[in-house]
Structures are given as C-alpha cells and as structure tokens.
Scaffold this motif. Sequence first.
Motif, short mmCIF file in Angstrom:
data_model
loop_
_atom_site.label_atom_id
_atom_site.label_comp_id
_atom_site.label_asym_id
_atom_site.label_seq_id
_atom_site.Cartn_x
_atom_site.Cartn_y
_atom_site.Cartn_z
N VAL A 1 45.08 41.76 37.67
CA VAL A 1 45.38 42.54 36.47
C VAL A 1 44.03 42.94 35.71
O VAL A 1 43.78 44.02 35.39
CB VAL A 1 46.40 41.73 35.52
CG1 VAL A 1 46.46 42.64 34.24
CG2 VAL A 1 47.74 41.86 36.21
N GLU A 2 43.01 41.95 35.83
CA GLU A 2 41.79 42.25 35.17
C GLU A 2 41.24 43.30 36.00
O GLU A 2 40.43 44.03 35.41
CB GLU A 2 41.02 40.81 35.37
CG GLU A 2 41.37 39.95 33.94
CD GLU A 2 41.11 38.65 34.48
OE1 GLU A 2 40.17 38.19 35.53
OE2 GLU A 2 41.23 37.45 33.73
N HIS A 3 41.21 43.29 37.35
CA HIS A 3 40.96 44.36 38.21
C HIS A 3 41.15 45.98 37.68
O HIS A 3 40.73 46.76 37.68
CB HIS A 3 41.03 44.05 39.41
CG HIS A 3 40.45 45.36 40.52
ND1 HIS A 3 39.08 45.20 40.86
CD2 HIS A 3 40.89 46.45 41.21
CE1 HIS A 3 38.59 46.29 41.68
NE2 HIS A 3 39.89 46.92 41.96
N LEU A 4 42.76 45.99 37.64
CA LEU A 4 43.31 47.12 36.92
C LEU A 4 42.69 47.36 35.60
O LEU A 4 42.69 48.59 35.33
CB LEU A 4 44.93 46.96 36.86
CG LEU A 4 45.67 46.83 38.23
CD1 LEU A 4 46.98 46.39 38.09
CD2 LEU A 4 45.33 48.11 39.15
N ILE A 5 42.61 46.62 34.85
CA ILE A 5 42.00 46.68 33.46
C ILE A 5 40.66 47.29 33.69
O ILE A 5 40.24 48.34 32.86
CB ILE A 5 41.85 45.69 32.62
CG1 ILE A 5 43.54 45.30 32.32
CG2 ILE A 5 41.31 45.66 31.40
CD1 ILE A 5 43.68 43.91 31.72
N GLY A 6 39.67 46.92 34.31
CA GLY A 6 38.51 47.31 34.62
C GLY A 6 38.32 48.75 35.24
O GLY A 6 37.50 49.51 34.80
N HIS A 7 39.43 49.27 35.84
CA HIS A 7 39.68 50.53 36.21
C HIS A 7 39.93 51.44 35.02
O HIS A 7 39.86 52.83 35.12
CB HIS A 7 40.60 50.77 37.05
CG HIS A 7 40.38 50.75 38.84
ND1 HIS A 7 39.60 51.69 39.26
CD2 HIS A 7 40.51 49.78 39.41
CE1 HIS A 7 39.41 51.13 40.70
NE2 HIS A 7 39.88 50.08 40.50
N GLY A 8 40.29 51.06 33.81
CA GLY A 8 40.52 51.82 32.65
C GLY A 8 41.87 52.30 32.33
O GLY A 8 42.28 52.47 31.40
N TYR A 9 42.73 51.33 33.12
CA TYR A 9 44.58 51.59 33.15
C TYR A 9 44.61 50.89 31.40
O TYR A 9 44.16 49.75 31.37
CB TYR A 9 45.01 51.07 34.13
CG TYR A 9 44.80 51.89 35.60
CD1 TYR A 9 44.89 53.10 35.65
CD2 TYR A 9 44.30 50.99 36.55
CE1 TYR A 9 44.54 53.69 36.73
CE2 TYR A 9 43.89 51.62 37.85
CZ TYR A 9 44.13 52.73 37.81
OH TYR A 9 43.54 53.51 38.86
N ARG A 10 45.59 51.42 30.88
CA ARG A 10 45.74 50.70 29.48
C ARG A 10 47.23 50.46 29.47
O ARG A 10 47.44 49.53 28.48
CB ARG A 10 45.13 51.91 28.34
CG ARG A 10 43.88 51.79 28.16
CD ARG A 10 43.21 50.47 27.72
NE ARG A 10 41.79 50.46 27.86
CZ ARG A 10 41.04 49.99 28.54
NH1 ARG A 10 41.76 49.28 30.01
NH2 ARG A 10 39.76 49.78 28.68
#
Lengths: 331, 331
Positions: A176-185
């Motif tokens: 999930v941190e990786h997804l957040i790093g992509h900018g998904y909110r």
Amino acid sequence: MRSVNTPRPATRTDVARLAGVSDAVVSYVVNSGPRPVAAATRARVLDAIHALNYRPNATARALSRGMSDVFGMLVVDARNPFFAQLVYAANRESSAHGHSLMTVSTGGSPLSLDEQVDELVARRVRGLISVHAFTPRQIERLRGQGIHVVVINQPAATPGIPSVRVDLPAGARTAVEHLIGHGYRRIGFVGAAEYRSAREHGWADAVSAAGLPLGPRVLTEYSLDGGYDAGLQLLQLEHRPDAVFVSSDQMSMGLLAAVHAAGLRVPEDLALASFDGVTESAYLWPPLTTVRQPVAEITAAAVAALVADDDDVDVVLPTELVVRRSCGCPP
Amino acid sequence: MRSVNTPRPATRTDVARLAGVSDAVVSYVVNSGPRPVAAATRARVLDAIHALNYRPNATARALSRGMSDVFGMLVVDARNPFFAQLVYAANRESSAHGHSLMTVSTGGSPLSLDEQVDELVARRVRGLISVHAFTPRQIERLRGQGIHVVVINQPAATPGIPSVRVDLPAGARTAVEHLIGHGYRRIGFVGAAEYRSAREHGWADAVSAAGLPLGPRVLTEYSLDGGYDAGLQLLQLEHRPDAVFVSSDQMSMGLLAAVHAAGLRVPEDLALASFDGVTESAYLWPPLTTVRQPVAEITAAAVAALVADDDDVDVVLPTELVVRRSCGCPP
C-alpha cells in the motif's frame, strides 16, 4: 521393483559439484542444519538433488526397511495456486529429507478436520503440516500418538503450537505504501471476510499513516469468482478508487478479468497491488505487482521443525514486494 | 472428537430435496449406479451433499470402525491447474462415496514411481487413481495386494488395465476446425514433446483435411514458462502463423504473456485455441476459446471403477469446445 540397468546412484559430492557448493552445505540442507543455508543456495542444492535424483541416506535406510516416514499435509483447496505451490515446495523439501508427503484437501470433504486428521494418523504419518489452526487439545492428542505438527501461514501463533508464518500486516503495508508513492489517493481493499484482519490492518495502517481516508472495502471469498465480483463492485461505485490492494493473487486474477470485461485498463483506470507472489502473477496482463510470500522458506522451516521435533518453533518470515506493471511502474 | 452440539445429521431425503431429485437419484450418485445420472444432475447432487455435509452410510460405517477406506491419487504436478482441478473433483467424488483421498505429486520427488506406489500401498490405500500409465506387471502386483487401480487421462488404454480417458485427437480437431472456420490459413501447434502424439495428430488431421499446409510446430514443456517460450519462438518467425492451437491452458497462459509483452494482441495478431478448459481459462485476457476436458465426469468414472472393482473399464469421454474471445469470436 528397481530398474536393472540403474546407473551409479548420485552421491552427496555429485550434488555439491552440480550446485557449486561444498559437501557440508548439501548436508546442512538435507539435515536442516546445524548451520543455516541462504535461500538461493538452498534452492540450488534442491535443484541439484532433483536433477541427479539424489537420495540422502535417510531415504535409503527407510526404503531398506520397506517403509519411510511419511508426512501429511492439510491444505484448504489446492486449486488456489498459492496452496498448490506450497504443496509442491513441501513435497520437494520433504523428499530431500527422505520423507514422502501425502496431501489432503480439506475443503472438498464432508468430514470434519478432526476426522481427516484421524485418517492421516491411522495411516501412521509421522508429521503433519497444516494450514489449519489446531486447538491445544488437538495438538496434545496428536503428540500423544507420536505425531509432530507444525501450523503454517496462520496470522498469529498459538503458544505451545509450532508455527511458521509470514508477517502479513507488514507485507500489506509495503504494497500500500508503494501505491501511495505512485500518487494514488483513494486506495481500496479487497479481502476475504474470514481472514481479513492481518492484511486489512496493514492496508488501513499504511493509508492512515499517509493521512489519507480509507478507500472502499470489499469483502468476498478467496476465489477467482470472488475477485471478479469484487472488481464489479468497485467499478460500479459512483466514486471509484484509483488503486486497490487485493489480498491474494487468485482474487487479483478474477478482478483483472472484471476490469478487462468492462473495457477499462490496469493501471490507467485502476492500479493494483496484490499478495502471494505465485508464479502465475508474472504471466497475467498486466503482470502483477505483488507481495511475495517466501514459499520455499516457509516449507523449509516447516519440514525442519518436524524433523527436529521442536515444539517451541515460531518462525516469522518476511515478505518481499515484487514490482511489475499493475501498480503503474514502467516495464 | 465430534462436536457436542451436532445438529441432526442430513439424510438422503434432505439431499434429494435440496437437489430437486428423487431419493433414488441420490443413491445412484453415491453408489455409482445401478442407473446412470446426467452430469448436470450429478453436479447438483454433489453440491447438495457438500452443502448439507451429508454422509452416506459407507462413511458412517467406516468411521465406526475407526478407519475408512482411503484412495490414493498420483498426479505429476498439481501446480498445473488442470491437475489441481482433477484432484479437487476426485476428492469430492471420493468423499461422496465415503472414502478419503490422499494425493501424491510424483513430479517433485526423487523416488521412482514404483517406490511412491509402494508408499501408498504400505499406507493401506484401497484404490489408486493414477495419471501415470502402469505396466501390466505393476497392475498385477497391485492386484495381488488387493489394490484396485484406474489410470486416467492417458492417450490410449492398455488391455487389462482399467482406464478413463478423453478423446484427445477429436478434441484437438474440433478446436482447429473452429480456427479454420474463422478463415485462418496458417495454423501453428504448441505442445509437449513427451505427450505430443494425440493432440498433435488432431491438429494435423484438421489442417490437412481442410487442404491447408501445416503451420509451424513448437514442442516445449507443460508449464507457464514453456508456453511463454513457445510464444517467443512463434513471434520471432519470419512468416508468423495467424492462429495457433496450444495443448494446455497453462501453456496458453504463458503464451498470452509473451504476446502481451511483445505489444501484440490476441486474436488480432495471433488467434488462439487452447485445451483443458480449466476455470482460469475464463479469467485470462482475452478469455480462452478452449477444449474442455470433463473433469467431473473423469473423476466420477474413475471412482466408480474403483468402487465397482471392474477391471474391464475403458471409458472414453468426449470433450466440449468452449468458445470465448481468443479465437476471434465476439464477446
């Protein structure tokens, strides 16, 4: 029943040479010690054992007695590729120690878990690898019959019951941190009602730690169809998530099919991070970014615990994020 | 070890009511006769048996003796979803007859087939379902020990060895004829060297009967990786085929990944028809047009042969072409 023209049986030295390790390292793998062996080295040694059809002495001794020690393995449903890969790895690992493995899929039977265990006990298995949790009373009873048990892949250990498991919340957090790093909110969650806690907590922790609101949560069943239904539910939301964390690769495969059928794209319309890291995850379209569970290490630790008859085992193994395209990373 | 608050056990009448059939039909399913039961009806009855946790009398009798009859099953590698689904269906079918099922994956062990069979014999299995062919000598020896055997999914029967199999060449022909009906004129073949004959003959027969030249042929191994490699080989040809028949859904999954990775599309750049009809085939992108092997019927016939102890069994089951998008048909 042996073939007449059997070539010279492979020796430990043959295995060592093929694997590019010392004789001692082969022995450590076969005997689960006394020294630890790195996972990659262990894999090379197991490959060499199988390529050369090497039989450690335990197998030879057992065969000369007419019966070797057999381990039993209980899985829920080996149609889930994660379980299928656990069974395969446990089979390799058991036979490297001179033990056969008999697998029982508990999900397809009307017998209770106790009754299925009784069947294996009646077949004189020496050890039992189970993805089902046991109660202390069940463990006591099995020990009374001389059966060693190790419980694998449960979210938590029960005191006194040997356990090999994976840090599920930490694995989910990484994804999930990786997804957040992509900018998904707006990051959703797909999981199964009966096992939701550990992975769901990892998802919720990571989202909250980033100061984001929790995205939509769909609870379904661990199956292709469950994943497909979850995909339909997410796509029908008025306010769709831009990314989703899915609790198993099998569910992700179902969810991908729902996205494709709707004429939408992963990751452009919905990014995805998954969990398990089964072989199939690299062959889906797009290939899955997924949290790999260390199947070889799980089964190696489980078999080592059975061989050593150590009741105080509680091995907790780390996961590894495998980054492919479904999260939005470039090929 | 039974629960104290067990509700009233389900009866045959309960099963019949839920499945919408007569008591007699439930009995025919459980006892494999004396009358045949249509596949769809059989499936409803099995669903009801599992939903109600119904135990036929054989199970109850066996449990009261402390041990029921156990069947063993030998598969090569249950990571192939076709084998995983065979195991699951055999487990359901065995337990509907009051038998447990223990599965051995022969592929992951350094023991010979004979030695692995010896292990199962030593565990007092009553019957053996095997995807491996046996020699008449092996069958004779097993019979001498009171073990019934049925060999499933071999391309041909061996006289005197009970066999349940599928008409592989006819299935392959149906798929290739469907591709020809789409107008494809250069149709390739992907298969495995060791099992090539039956499916490959079906492909060659259909292509030749249409007056077309044989397209390129790639022989690889039955695995995801084998399918991926075959895809790479086909795509690198100077004169690519416009369609391909692939011998297993697992290989097709690998081949699809190679096509996607090359930035090409199925069916536009390469149409595909597959073989097996595993559940996963509906969830790939695009969904596979595939020849469904009748897994439930195969395992039902195999268990019936074990229960009846009929050595003259040679059941040949038809396949069914399932048309989805990979061949070029509309959704």
